[in-house]
Write a protein that holds these residues in place. Structure first.
Motif, PDB file in Angstrom:
ATOM      1  N   TYR A 121      37.371  27.420  38.842  1.00 47.77           N
ATOM      2  CA  TYR A 121      37.072  28.281  39.985  1.00 47.77           C
ATOM      3  C   TYR A 121      36.626  27.386  41.139  1.00 47.77           C
ATOM      4  O   TYR A 121      36.078  26.296  40.918  1.00 47.77           O
ATOM      5  N   THR A 169      36.789  36.671  38.938  1.00 47.14           N
ATOM      6  CA  THR A 169      36.883  37.642  37.859  1.00 47.14           C
ATOM      7  C   THR A 169      37.622  37.102  36.652  1.00 47.14           C
ATOM      8  O   THR A 169      38.458  36.188  36.755  1.00 47.14           O
ATOM      9  N   CYS A 170      37.286  37.685  35.513  1.00 44.02           N
ATOM     10  CA  CYS A 170      37.983  37.383  34.266  1.00 44.02           C
ATOM     11  C   CYS A 170      37.829  38.601  33.363  1.00 44.02           C
ATOM     12  O   CYS A 170      36.751  39.200  33.301  1.00 44.02           O
ATOM     13  N   GLU A 204      43.547  42.744  32.337  1.00 45.33           N
ATOM     14  CA  GLU A 204      44.351  42.683  33.559  1.00 45.33           C
ATOM     15  C   GLU A 204      44.158  43.885  34.496  1.00 45.33           C
ATOM     16  O   GLU A 204      44.066  43.698  35.717  1.00 45.33           O
ATOM     17  N   MET A 257      41.090  43.179  36.492  1.00 44.15           N
ATOM     18  CA  MET A 257      41.263  42.096  37.458  1.00 44.15           C
ATOM     19  C   MET A 257      42.120  42.563  38.636  1.00 44.15           C
ATOM     20  O   MET A 257      41.889  42.169  39.775  1.00 44.15           O
ATOM     21  N   LYS A 258      43.096  43.432  38.337  1.00 43.70           N
ATOM     22  CA  LYS A 258      43.929  43.956  39.426  1.00 43.70           C
ATOM     23  C   LYS A 258      43.107  44.854  40.350  1.00 43.70           C
ATOM     24  O   LYS A 258      43.326  44.879  41.568  1.00 43.70           O
ATOM     25  N   ALA A 261      41.217  42.572  42.502  1.00 41.27           N
ATOM     26  CA  ALA A 261      42.127  42.041  43.516  1.00 41.27           C
ATOM     27  C   ALA A 261      42.332  43.052  44.643  1.00 41.27           C
ATOM     28  O   ALA A 261      42.334  42.688  45.825  1.00 41.27           O
ATOM     29  N   CYS A 264      39.677  36.035  46.526  1.00 42.74           N
ATOM     30  CA  CYS A 264      39.600  36.468  45.119  1.00 42.74           C
ATOM     31  C   CYS A 264      40.283  35.466  44.190  1.00 42.74           C
ATOM     32  O   CYS A 264      41.448  35.109  44.395  1.00 42.74           O
ATOM     33  N   GLU A 265      39.561  35.026  43.171  1.00 45.03           N
ATOM     34  CA  GLU A 265      40.147  34.157  42.150  1.00 45.03           C
ATOM     35  C   GLU A 265      40.044  34.825  40.777  1.00 45.03           C
ATOM     36  O   GLU A 265      38.989  35.343  40.414  1.00 45.03           O
ATOM     37  N   VAL A 266      41.164  34.778  40.040  1.00 42.71           N
ATOM     38  CA  VAL A 266      41.212  35.413  38.723  1.00 42.71           C
ATOM     39  C   VAL A 266      41.514  34.358  37.665  1.00 42.71           C
ATOM     40  O   VAL A 266      42.163  33.357  37.945  1.00 42.71           O
ATOM     41  N   SER A 267      41.036  34.583  36.455  1.00 41.96           N
ATOM     42  CA  SER A 267      41.320  33.665  35.350  1.00 41.96           C
ATOM     43  C   SER A 267      42.198  34.384  34.337  1.00 41.96           C
ATOM     44  O   SER A 267      41.848  35.453  33.844  1.00 41.96           O
ATOM     45  N   VAL A 312      44.397  35.020  43.854  1.00 35.46           N
ATOM     46  CA  VAL A 312      45.240  36.176  43.598  1.00 35.46           C
ATOM     47  C   VAL A 312      46.411  36.251  44.583  1.00 35.46           C
ATOM     48  O   VAL A 312      47.466  36.803  44.270  1.00 35.46           O
TER      49      VAL A 312
END
Lengths: 304, 254
Positions: free
Chosen positions: B101, B190-191, B194, B197-198, B201, B211-214, B249
């Protein structure tokens, strides 16, 4: 001291341990874990004439003692290999061979032509056996006529060591091996993955986006060993054995069955140091059995 | 960053509830630098039916004791067997894997995790806090029974909870927490599942939040050799193990 050096025709390997295409990236991915110069050779990722995105996710499913994959030859094409990747890997102190794949004969010929110009690539492995490419790949390797055609045309343009990777998804692998030998292949490597599939019973869906994929790992080893043994008796060119080799004992079994060299594939994912451990393990085996030259073990299965 | 393969020793097992547990594994030598969002690939030697390693998020890092903490959910045979190891057992680990991240400075960040997706957020909240950021963590669980391990987050910022049954914190999903309406954030991390996380987003897009997703795609090797774990991005297929697991994202086709 024991001698581990083997020859695939004119190609000298410091030891019989190579790494299998599609499991070893371009070698760079393993440089943190091992000294690549300790290997007999590495087969880099399957390279095609043009860029391929490969198949959609999911591409992998774990299965009993193995895994299915359906990567679908994702790669950036041969021009990218020659311009961007080759300069980074050309000075590895091992035999760096390129796995050449394609669904059209002319694409294989053009790819091989370009790789023929690379001084530090002593050979190619012509892949006539990828099960995960819709238009072909494996189709070359499942009939003698198409296998002969692609090998004949590539042989015309490729002047260095030409290894041909065979598909196990055939009735009689020895007839394909003899066919490619007849067209000038310098060696054959076998086996590529076995076509398989997996279903999630709960969701009733296939586990791979392509439904079917290629099975590898210890689950395929007995099949691979049998085919290596059959092919080694059928042809006069060297045989390179692979399929589920996890350790030195497995490697020795392939050599006893007639393989001059072996490739380590799926095991690289589980232990990125396994390839050099196999080299050490072969040495220990030879010392324990008082064998001074690895060449004395090739095909030395005792059938009496 | 150099990747390593090392034997760790299991030094602590903590059962959180019937689904989740935390493992403390200790290296014999000083740990390399580990970034928030990175993962380990662990060999499961105590179950012959488990063939491949299991990728697990790094939950926390204790450099003083050479200990990595893993937050694990029992999903299948591999994660079940890892939870049955004895204290003192050897665990083969390939690490540190993946990118990380982003760590901004002096910003306001919200961390949103659901279910097992909370795994990387503890170490992330610590790193963000140390870089001078204001950290709010929202954990979404089914009920108060699953709201475990919250104390660990408190030194690094505010910890908020949502439960689906309303038994603790606010009722609903973490993306429905009132703090997201009442306050402004610069970053969301976020993690988790899905759909969650969406939703993060979508919230981030609507509120101009970075926004960063794992992602947690299945993989064989964990270091870019097998090409099995790809996700479809605007620049084509990318390996989650080497070019992720953290993605902005905006780079994904969500």
């Amino acid at each position: 001291m024991v001698n581990l050096e083997v020859k695939l025709k004119d190609l000298v390997l410091k030891n019989p341990v190579m790494t299998a295409s599609g499991t070893f990236g371009f070698g760079e991915e393993f440089a943190d874990f091992i000294d690549l110069s300790q290997l007999g050779g590495i087969l880099v990722k399957g390279t095609t004439r043009y860029h391929r995105e490969g198949n959609p996710y999911p591409r992998m499913a774990e299965t009993p003692s193995g895994m299915l994959n359906a990567v679908g030859l994702q790669n950036k094409g041969v021009e990218n290999f020659c311009n961007d990747i080759y300069p980074r890997i050309k000075d590895y102190k091992t035999n760096v061979m390129v796995n050449v794949s394609g669904s059209l004969v002319e694409d294989c010929v053009e790819t091989a032509t370009m790789i023929n110009e690379l001084d530090h690539i002593p050979g190619i492995e012509l892949n006539i056996s990828c099960p995960n490419v819709k238009e072909g790949g494996m189709a070359f390797g499942t009939s003698c006529a198409s296998a002969e055609e692609v090998v004949r045309e590539v042989r015309k343009v490729y002047k260095k060591h030409l290894m041909v990777k065979l598909s196990p998804n055939v009735t009689d692998i020895t007839s394909i091996a003899k066919a490619v030998e007849g067209q000038g292949a310098d060696s054959v490597s076998l086996i590529n993955t076995l076509l398989g599939m997996a279903i999630d019973a709960e969701t009733r869906k296939p586990l791979l986006s392509t439904v079917t994929g290629g099975l590898s790992g210890p689950a395929v080893k007995p099949v691979a060993l049998r085919m290596v043994w059959q092919v080694a008796q059928a042809v006069n060119i060297p045989v390179v054995g692979l399929g589920g080799i996890m350790n030195a004992k497995d490697a020795i079994e392939f050599i006893l069955a007639g393989a001059t060299a072996i490739q380590i594939g799926t095991a690289n994912f589980i232990d990125p140091q396994v390839s050099v451990k196999v080299v050490e393990g072969i040495k220990e085996y030879m010392i324990r059995h008082q064998v001074s030259d690895i060449n004395d073990l090739i095909g030395a299965i005792n059938l009496k | 960053m150099k990747k390593l393969i090392q034997d760790f020793e299991l030094v602590k097992y903590e059962e959180l509830n019937c689904e989740h547990y935390v493992l403390d594994i200790k290296a014999n030598e000083p740990l390399p630098e580990i970034l928030p969002g990175q993962f380990v690939n662990v060999r499961v030697d105590n179950n012959n039916s488990v063939f491949l390693r299991r990728p697990l998020s790094i939950h926390n890092v204790d450099y003083d004791r050479n200990v990595i903490q893993l937050f694990v959910k029992r999903i299948g045979e591999g994660t079940k067997s890892l939870g049955e190891l004895s204290i003192g057992a050897t665990v083969s680990v390939v690490y540190p894997l993946g990118n990380s991240y982003s760590i901004p400075k002096n910003s306001k960040a919200v961390l949103i995790g659901g279910g097992c997706g909370v795994a990387p957020l503890l170490y992330l909240s610590k790193c963000l806090h140390e870089a001078g950021n204001e950290v709010t963590t929202i954990l979404g669980v089914r009920s108060s029974y699953d709201a475990v391990g919250l104390e660990a987050y408190k030194p690094y910022g505010r910890i908020l909870v949502t439960t689906e049954d309303g038994s603790e914190g606010e009722k609903g999903y973490p993306t429905q927490h009132s703090v997201l309406e009442n306050e402004n954030f610069d970053y969301s991390f976020t993690c988790g599942p899905e759909p969650m996380m969406k939703a993060v987003a979508a919230y981030s897009d609507a509120n101009d939040v970075t926004c960063e997703v794992s992602l947690e795609n299945t993989m064989a090797c964990g270091f870019g050799a097998c090409l099995c774990c790809v996700t479809d991005t605007k620049e084509g297929n990318k390996c989650v193990c080497t070019e992720g697991p953290v993605f902005n994202v905006k780079d994904l086709k969500w």
